[in-house]
Design an enzyme around this catalytic site. Structure first.
Site, short mmCIF file in Angstrom:
data_model
loop_
_atom_site.label_atom_id
_atom_site.label_comp_id
_atom_site.label_asym_id
_atom_site.label_seq_id
_atom_site.Cartn_x
_atom_site.Cartn_y
_atom_site.Cartn_z
N GLY A 175 0.82 -1.22 0.00
CA GLY A 175 0.00 0.00 0.00
C GLY A 175 0.85 1.26 0.00
CG ASP B 1 -0.96 -5.55 0.13
OD1 ASP B 1 -0.52 -4.50 0.64
OD2 ASP B 1 -2.05 -5.61 -0.50
N GLY C 202 -3.42 -2.17 -2.40
CA GLY C 202 -1.98 -2.13 -2.65
C GLY C 202 -1.68 -2.50 -4.09
CE1 TYR D 283 -10.19 2.73 8.59
CE2 TYR D 283 -10.18 5.04 9.19
CZ TYR D 283 -9.51 3.92 8.78
OH TYR D 283 -8.15 3.97 8.56
CE LYS E 114 -7.19 0.90 10.92
NZ LYS E 114 -6.04 -0.03 10.83
#
Ligand code: UDP
Length: 326
Positions: A13, A34, A39, A152, A156
């Site tokens: 990424g 990944d 990415g 989101y 996190k």
């Protein structure tokens, strides 16, 4: 710490690939995991012939793969995630699944090996708090579950909680780095919808720059080289364990000023238009009015300060876009 074998999840990424460059340059061996959803192979194409570099295409949800890769390394940088509000608003289910289950898989594997994990987190975790500058120990203010945007931040935050629970209960050394609006070369306009990538792309296409809302909301844009240095400092500093760190540039700028700066750098004749949030993101969208990091913890514990001002980082980013636009 030299000559370690490091796993970088999300290493293809935008931020991950710059991190890989820095780790290889420092003499480490690096394995990248990944799934190439965001990415890109081009981000690490210049490294593939190096003997100390290995790439595995795969998902964080592939438990045996994650366990195998973690089993062979000394430490893990965990950046693989569905990143950015735009993506998560479009597909909250996928976002939460990858971000939470993937991190759980990683931490479980790391706990067996007791290898340090630095988790990439986000300034989004402060939500719509108006208590700026944001300090790591401050309260988080998130909106209701009617607004998918907050899923989101929540994913996190849950990642951070998991990482710190593994630290306290399983003695797994973990630290979290909360990135503040990273930008720089390799920023992908389709990748995570960053406003800087969007404005540069619009300007290079000769289109008007689209400012959402009144444009007086601010962000603290942080050059990717600074983001990488802060991330490595969190890994290399033993005192970072059990803590989250703001990794950001403490200078804030309004989106209006950002639009003018990019417009003037590319083509001063272009228009800047304002678009209501509801039109841009759909109903029930709430924006963060200000995003300013308090950087004292990172300065004190990690000896980290962001060094690249927007005046330096933005021209480098615009140049990269010019060289890479098809
Ligand atoms: N934004 C904008 N025009 C765009 C895209 C974004 O004005 O075309 C605004 C967005 O509403 C927010 C800021 O730019 O206030 C930063 O958005 P971004 O998605 O880059 O990151 P965020 O900090 O919101 O996660």
């Amino acid at each position: 710490m030299k000559n370690q074998h490091l796993l970088v999840t999300g290493g293809a990424g935008f931020i991950g690939s710059h991190l890989v460059d820095a780790l290889l340059a420092a003499g480490h061996q690096v394995t990248v995991l990944d799934d190439l959803s965001v990415g890109k192979v081009q981000n690490f194409a210049h490294q593939v012939d190096r003997p100390h570099f290995k790439f595995e295409q795969g998902s964080m949800l592939d438990v045996p793969l994650v366990a195998r890769l973690v089993g062979g390394v000394d430490a893990v940088y965990h950046l693989a995630a569905v990143v950015g509000v735009k993506y998560v608003v479009e597909d909250p289910l996928h976002g939460m699944c990858v971000n939470v289950r993937g991190t759980e898989n990683l931490l479980e594997a790391a706990a067996r090996r007791r290898c340090k994990v630095v988790l990439a987190s986000s300034s989004e975790t402060y939500g719509k708090s108006t208590q700026v500058p944001f300090r790591e120990e401050d309260n988080t203010v998130l909106g209701s579950t009617a607004a998918p945007r907050w899923s989101y931040a929540l994913s996190k935050l849950l990642d951070e909680h998991l990482a710190f629970a593994y630290f306290r209960q399983e003695q797994l050394p973990t630290a979290a780095v909360r990135y503040f609006n990273a930008y720089g070369p390799r920023l992908d306009p389709r990748g995570y919808g960053s406003v800087i990538a969007k404005f540069i792309g619009q300007a290079l296409d000769g289109k008007p720059l689209t400012v959402y809302g009144d444009g007086e909301q601010t962000r603290s844009f942080t050059f990717v080289g600074d983001i990488v240095r802060g991330t490595i400092a969190a890994m290399d500093t033993p005192e970072s364990v059990g803590l989250a760190f703001n990794i950001g540039n403490p200078r804030e700028i309004t989106i209006n000023t950002l639009a003018q700066t990019i417009r003037d750098a590319v083509d001063p004749r272009l228009d800047i238009v304002h678009i209501p949030y509801a039109q841009a993101y759909g109903a029930a969208f709430e924006d963060s009015p200000r995003r300013l990091p308090d950087v004292s913890r990172a300065e004190k514990i990690l000896s980290f300060t962001a060094e690249v001002p927007l005046e330096e980082g933005l021209p480098q980013t615009i140049l990269w876009f010019k060289e890479h636009s098809q």
